[in-house]
Design a protein around this motif. Sequence first.
Motif, PDB file in Angstrom:
ATOM      1  N   UNK A  10     -74.444 -81.706 -28.015  1.00 32.68           N
ATOM      2  CA  UNK A  10     -74.487 -81.755 -26.547  1.00 32.68           C
ATOM      3  C   UNK A  10     -75.929 -81.779 -26.051  1.00 32.68           C
ATOM      4  N   UNK A  11     -76.775 -81.009 -26.699  1.00 34.25           N
ATOM      5  CA  UNK A  11     -78.194 -80.992 -26.303  1.00 34.25           C
ATOM      6  C   UNK A  11     -78.846 -82.339 -26.580  1.00 34.25           C
ATOM      7  N   UNK A  12     -78.514 -82.951 -27.708  1.00 39.19           N
ATOM      8  CA  UNK A  12     -79.055 -84.276 -28.006  1.00 39.19           C
ATOM      9  C   UNK A  12     -78.591 -85.305 -26.979  1.00 39.19           C
ATOM     10  N   UNK A  13     -77.339 -85.259 -26.626  1.00 37.89           N
ATOM     11  CA  UNK A  13     -76.803 -86.199 -25.642  1.00 37.89           C
ATOM     12  C   UNK A  13     -77.457 -85.977 -24.284  1.00 37.89           C
ATOM     13  N   UNK A  14     -77.627 -84.716 -23.883  1.00 39.11           N
ATOM     14  CA  UNK A  14     -78.309 -84.429 -22.603  1.00 39.11           C
ATOM     15  C   UNK A  14     -79.738 -84.939 -22.631  1.00 39.11           C
ATOM     16  N   UNK A  15     -80.429 -84.734 -23.751  1.00 41.16           N
ATOM     17  CA  UNK A  15     -81.807 -85.209 -23.857  1.00 41.16           C
ATOM     18  C   UNK A  15     -81.858 -86.725 -23.772  1.00 41.16           C
ATOM     19  N   UNK A  16     -80.915 -87.390 -24.421  1.00 36.11           N
ATOM     20  CA  UNK A  16     -80.848 -88.843 -24.362  1.00 36.11           C
ATOM     21  C   UNK A  16     -80.659 -89.312 -22.918  1.00 36.11           C
ATOM     22  N   UNK A  17     -79.796 -88.633 -22.198  1.00 35.75           N
ATOM     23  CA  UNK A  17     -79.565 -89.001 -20.783  1.00 35.75           C
ATOM     24  C   UNK A  17     -80.813 -88.776 -19.936  1.00 35.75           C
ATOM     25  N   UNK A  18     -81.527 -87.698 -20.199  1.00 35.58           N
ATOM     26  CA  UNK A  18     -82.743 -87.461 -19.401  1.00 35.58           C
ATOM     27  C   UNK A  18     -83.805 -88.509 -19.707  1.00 35.58           C
ATOM     28  N   UNK A  19     -83.879 -88.956 -20.955  1.00 29.52           N
ATOM     29  CA  UNK A  19     -84.826 -90.029 -21.292  1.00 29.52           C
ATOM     30  C   UNK A  19     -84.445 -91.312 -20.565  1.00 29.52           C
ATOM     31  N   UNK A  20     -83.151 -91.593 -20.500  1.00 28.53           N
ATOM     32  CA  UNK A  20     -82.699 -92.784 -19.771  1.00 28.53           C
ATOM     33  C   UNK A  20     -82.991 -92.639 -18.277  1.00 28.53           C
ATOM     34  N   UNK A  21     -82.796 -91.445 -17.747  1.00 28.27           N
ATOM     35  CA  UNK A  21     -83.119 -91.198 -16.331  1.00 28.27           C
ATOM     36  C   UNK A  21     -84.604 -91.426 -16.066  1.00 28.27           C
ATOM     37  N   UNK A  77     -86.346 -94.084 -26.838  1.00 23.91           N
ATOM     38  CA  UNK A  77     -86.099 -92.666 -27.147  1.00 23.91           C
ATOM     39  C   UNK A  77     -84.642 -92.325 -26.861  1.00 23.91           C
ATOM     40  N   UNK A  78     -84.146 -92.753 -25.701  1.00 23.72           N
ATOM     41  CA  UNK A  78     -82.751 -92.475 -25.338  1.00 23.72           C
ATOM     42  C   UNK A  78     -81.801 -93.057 -26.375  1.00 23.72           C
ATOM     43  N   UNK A  79     -82.055 -94.283 -26.780  1.00 21.19           N
ATOM     44  CA  UNK A  79     -81.200 -94.941 -27.767  1.00 21.19           C
ATOM     45  C   UNK A  79     -81.264 -94.225 -29.112  1.00 21.19           C
ATOM     46  N   UNK A  80     -82.465 -93.889 -29.548  1.00 25.00           N
ATOM     47  CA  UNK A  80     -82.624 -93.209 -30.841  1.00 25.00           C
ATOM     48  C   UNK A  80     -81.914 -91.856 -30.846  1.00 25.00           C
ATOM     49  N   UNK A  81     -82.084 -91.085 -29.797  1.00 19.74           N
ATOM     50  CA  UNK A  81     -81.455 -89.761 -29.748  1.00 19.74           C
ATOM     51  C   UNK A  81     -79.933 -89.893 -29.680  1.00 19.74           C
ATOM     52  N   UNK A  89     -72.505 -86.467 -35.626  1.00 14.39           N
ATOM     53  CA  UNK A  89     -71.073 -86.288 -35.394  1.00 14.39           C
ATOM     54  C   UNK A  89     -70.258 -86.969 -36.483  1.00 14.39           C
ATOM     55  N   UNK A  90     -70.664 -88.170 -36.877  1.00 15.68           N
ATOM     56  CA  UNK A  90     -69.954 -88.884 -37.942  1.00 15.68           C
ATOM     57  C   UNK A  90     -70.014 -88.114 -39.251  1.00 15.68           C
ATOM     58  N   UNK A  91     -71.168 -87.560 -39.575  1.00 13.45           N
ATOM     59  CA  UNK A  91     -71.308 -86.774 -40.808  1.00 13.45           C
ATOM     60  C   UNK A  91     -70.424 -85.536 -40.726  1.00 13.45           C
ATOM     61  N   UNK A  92     -70.440 -84.877 -39.582  1.00 12.96           N
ATOM     62  CA  UNK A  92     -69.614 -83.679 -39.419  1.00 12.96           C
ATOM     63  C   UNK A  92     -68.126 -84.031 -39.550  1.00 12.96           C
ATOM     64  N   UNK A  93     -67.703 -85.112 -38.903  1.00 12.95           N
ATOM     65  CA  UNK A  93     -66.299 -85.537 -38.993  1.00 12.95           C
ATOM     66  C   UNK A  93     -65.922 -85.866 -40.437  1.00 12.95           C
ATOM     67  N   UNK A  94     -66.801 -86.563 -41.130  1.00 12.83           N
ATOM     68  CA  UNK A  94     -66.553 -86.929 -42.530  1.00 12.83           C
ATOM     69  C   UNK A  94     -66.445 -85.677 -43.399  1.00 12.83           C
TER      70      UNK A  94
END
Length: 110
Positions: A10-21, A77-81, A89-94
Amino acid sequence: MAAQYAVAQDALIRFSRTAQDRADRLRRIREALGAHSPGAHAFGKLPESEQTGQDYRERVDATLENLGFAAEQQDQIADFIARTARSYQEVEDHTVDDIRSLAARSGGTA
């Protein structure tokens, strides 16, 4: 031990959104700055005024270029994060799927 390696997606996704903002804000600033330019005689009519106007235009152009570059960097940065968060998430799901599979084969429950 695993807790020290926990990833807060969630923190990574929020950071990605702030970079996009930030990228979006930089583009708006760039657009606003590029939309306004002083008239031909804004710096006066003396010979030195023409050079002052030319210097001003060069600096504005450089600033517009830098703002565009900064916006592109924020996009990257947004894309990378976001990709990093998806990868975690994929690794965790796997991993969860593998543990469940092992538990099912051994007769236990996960």
